[in-house]
Design a protein around this motif. Structure first.
Motif, mmCIF file in Angstrom:
data_model
loop_
_atom_site.group_PDB
_atom_site.id
_atom_site.type_symbol
_atom_site.label_atom_id
_atom_site.label_comp_id
_atom_site.label_asym_id
_atom_site.label_seq_id
_atom_site.Cartn_x
_atom_site.Cartn_y
_atom_site.Cartn_z
ATOM 1 N N ARG A 192 36.982 40.774 46.988
ATOM 2 C CA ARG A 192 37.980 39.698 46.886
ATOM 3 C C ARG A 192 37.524 38.424 47.593
ATOM 4 O O ARG A 192 37.634 37.332 47.065
ATOM 5 N N ASP A 193 36.981 38.567 48.810
ATOM 6 C CA ASP A 193 36.621 37.381 49.588
ATOM 7 C C ASP A 193 35.105 37.174 49.674
ATOM 8 O O ASP A 193 34.634 36.373 50.480
ATOM 9 N N ALA A 194 34.363 37.899 48.849
ATOM 10 C CA ALA A 194 32.890 37.772 48.914
ATOM 11 C C ALA A 194 32.446 36.456 48.285
ATOM 12 O O ALA A 194 32.982 36.047 47.251
ATOM 13 N N LEU A 199 27.908 38.362 45.176
ATOM 14 C CA LEU A 199 28.328 39.194 44.044
ATOM 15 C C LEU A 199 27.129 39.625 43.191
ATOM 16 O O LEU A 199 27.127 40.705 42.613
ATOM 17 N N ALA A 200 26.114 38.775 43.134
ATOM 18 C CA ALA A 200 24.944 39.092 42.310
ATOM 19 C C ALA A 200 24.232 40.339 42.824
ATOM 20 O O ALA A 200 23.555 41.031 42.056
ATOM 21 N N LEU A 306 52.686 41.040 54.461
ATOM 22 C CA LEU A 306 52.274 41.172 53.067
ATOM 23 C C LEU A 306 51.767 39.798 52.642
ATOM 24 O O LEU A 306 52.467 38.799 52.847
ATOM 25 N N THR A 307 50.565 39.735 52.094
ATOM 26 C CA THR A 307 50.007 38.425 51.752
ATOM 27 C C THR A 307 49.751 38.320 50.245
ATOM 28 O O THR A 307 49.577 39.331 49.560
ATOM 29 N N PHE A 308 49.733 37.097 49.776
ATOM 30 C CA PHE A 308 49.555 36.819 48.347
ATOM 31 C C PHE A 308 48.662 35.603 48.180
ATOM 32 O O PHE A 308 48.689 34.693 49.002
ATOM 33 N N GLN A 309 47.843 35.583 47.147
ATOM 34 C CA GLN A 309 47.043 34.393 46.845
ATOM 35 C C GLN A 309 46.772 34.333 45.345
ATOM 36 O O GLN A 309 46.897 35.339 44.639
ATOM 37 N N ALA A 310 46.413 33.144 44.878
ATOM 38 C CA ALA A 310 46.104 32.989 43.442
ATOM 39 C C ALA A 310 44.731 33.599 43.161
ATOM 40 O O ALA A 310 43.855 33.571 44.020
ATOM 41 N N PRO A 311 44.523 34.157 41.975
ATOM 42 C CA PRO A 311 43.199 34.711 41.649
ATOM 43 C C PRO A 311 42.164 33.604 41.443
ATOM 44 O O PRO A 311 42.523 32.506 41.008
ATOM 45 N N ASP A 312 40.921 33.900 41.765
ATOM 46 C CA ASP A 312 39.832 32.931 41.598
ATOM 47 C C ASP A 312 39.079 33.276 40.307
ATOM 48 O O ASP A 312 38.272 34.199 40.274
ATOM 49 N N GLU A 313 39.373 32.507 39.258
ATOM 50 C CA GLU A 313 38.788 32.832 37.943
ATOM 51 C C GLU A 313 37.363 32.307 37.794
ATOM 52 O O GLU A 313 36.720 32.532 36.782
#
Ligand code: NDP
Length: 397
Positions: A192-194, A199-200, A306-313
């Protein structure tokens, strides 16, 4: 007798007769765990697996199943040997999986992974069953055909995916026009936060190690790419009468709020619970009643935040690709699903990198309009072509 009253009867019968397609997998084993905790409440008709004869035979004996089916025909003799003297019938091959789905049952758990679950799941639907649907790929690939068959055959779909099960629990189907939004929650997976560069280099072992949920390999990789949420977006669009632009995704790392439904007055209803698949499975097994489930009780004071965030597309383009396929309609979601299955397998086999998964799906999807989805035959040919193309591209990478 009408389909509706047949279903009402089936839903209340005790013991409930149940079949599990994909009994040896993560969802299948959680279902069996629940059955074992309710002795006398369920009677097992059929269990299926693809290769795992030992687990299948042991569970069939322990639960007193009538029929056990193994997908891999080469394992038929092993299954017969493992069930010798038990009186349990042993079948093998695709036909046996379909027979397992067609056998009389009050509820069929559809928990085969991937497109391979399509035919057995469709067989249960065509038999007019109550189908507890975990096998989301069937709905993604064949949405319009599944919905048409469910209506025509008087079947009922109960969503097992925790998000859709949550929505199902709080969705006012009698006033669906009063729903303004569906918010599908997503853990965000292990990366999620990488940063994008990291990611590669992700390995299959890292991708499978989900921080919150314990699941099979394929869905774990889907969670890591966020394709799982993309597939769930398509699944939600078929299960609930809410247009696609009003189905949104929200990252919620703790996986406590399993999804939310917003109504026109501004009220938002959600279902909460520990991240344990046995809760949505218990809901499906007991529906329309509830049965006791063993998941740890929620201690919100201990959880604290509880936390929430928008997805990173940008880092996770799979979500955007799924929305693109859903908007294109017709066979496009089937193409997305087929290309993704090939890409995930290639990644797990060490043949492509983590970022290649979404890139490969995008290439296959962008190659042209997938056309309409008119029948299972047209679906099969779309699926075959998309897989062949995805395999070609995977080899080039
Ligand atoms: P698993 O990989 O753990 O299990 C898959 C099951 O399907 C096993 O019983 C396996 O048999 C069988 N199977 C595999 N390949 C075939 C095939 N070609 N033909 C017939 N049967 C086959 O998967 P999961 O339990 O994780 O997932 C099952 C479905 O539920 C997926 O669609 C997934 O997206 C969905 N789901 C899963 C969740 C989870 O928490 N795991 C949560 C929500 C949805 P064998 O063991 O012999 O290989």
């Amino acid at each position: 007798m009408s389909g509706a009253s047949t279903i009402a009867l089936a839903a209340h019968r005790r013991p409930r007769r149940i079949s599990i397609l994909g009994a040896t997998g993560s969802v299948g084993q959680s279902t069996i765990d629940l059955l074992s905790r309710h002795p006398g409440a369920f009677q097992v008709e059929a269990l299926t697996a693809q290769r795992n004869v030992e687990r299948l035979a042991a569970d069939a004996r322990r639960l007193g199943a009538r029929f056990a089916a193994i997908g891999d025909e080469a394992r038929h003799a092993d299954l017969k040997a493992a069930l010798a003297g038990s009186g349990i019938e042993a079948g093998a091959g695709r036909a046996a999986l379909i027979e397992a789905a067609r056998r009389p049952a009050d509820l069929t758990m559809a928990a085969i992974v991937g497109y391979a679950g399509l035919e057995p799941t469709m067989a249960a639907i065509e038999a007019g069953r109550i189908v507890a649907l975990a096998n989301k790929e069937t709905l993604v690939a064949a949405g319009p055909l599944v919905v048409e068959r469910v209506k025509a055959c008087g079947a009922t779909l109960l969503p097992v995916d925790s998000e859709h099960n949550a929505i199902f629990q709080v969705f006012d189907f009698a006033r669906a026009e009063r729903v303004s939004r569906i918010l599908l929650t997503a853990s965000g997976g292990p990366f999620r936060d990488a940063p994008a560069e990291a990611l590669a280099r992700v390995t299959p072992d890292q991708a499978i190690a989900h921080p919150v949920w314990s699941m099979g390999a394929k869905i774990s990789v889907d969670s890591a790419t966020l394709m799982n949420k993309g597939l769930e977006l398509i699944e939600a669009a078929w299960l609930f009468p809410v247009p696609e632009p009003r189905i949104e995704v929200l990252i919620h790392p703790q996986s406590i709020v399993h999804s939310l439904v917003e109504y026109v007055d501004g009220s938002v209803l959600a279902q909460l619970g520990a991240p344990d698949m046995r809760t949505p499975i218990a809901y499906a097994l007991g529906w329309p009643d509830r049965i006791a489930g063993p998941a740890p009780r929620l201690d919100l004071a201990a959880i604290g935040r509880l936390t929430f965030q928008a997805p990173d597309e940008t880092r996770f383009p799979a979500l955007r690709l799924a929305r693109q396929a859903l908007r294109a309609g017709g066979a496009a979601p089937a193409v997305l699903n087929a290309a993704n299955e090939v890409a995930v397998e290639a990644f797990l086999g060490g043949r492509i990198g983590f970022l290649d998964i979404a890139a490969l799906v995008a290439s296959v999807l962008d190659e042209g309009p997938a056309g309409p989805l008119t029948s299972l035959e047209s679906l099969r040919s779309v699926d075959r072509r998309a897989r062949a193309r995805a395999n070609e591209l995977a080899q080039k990478r």
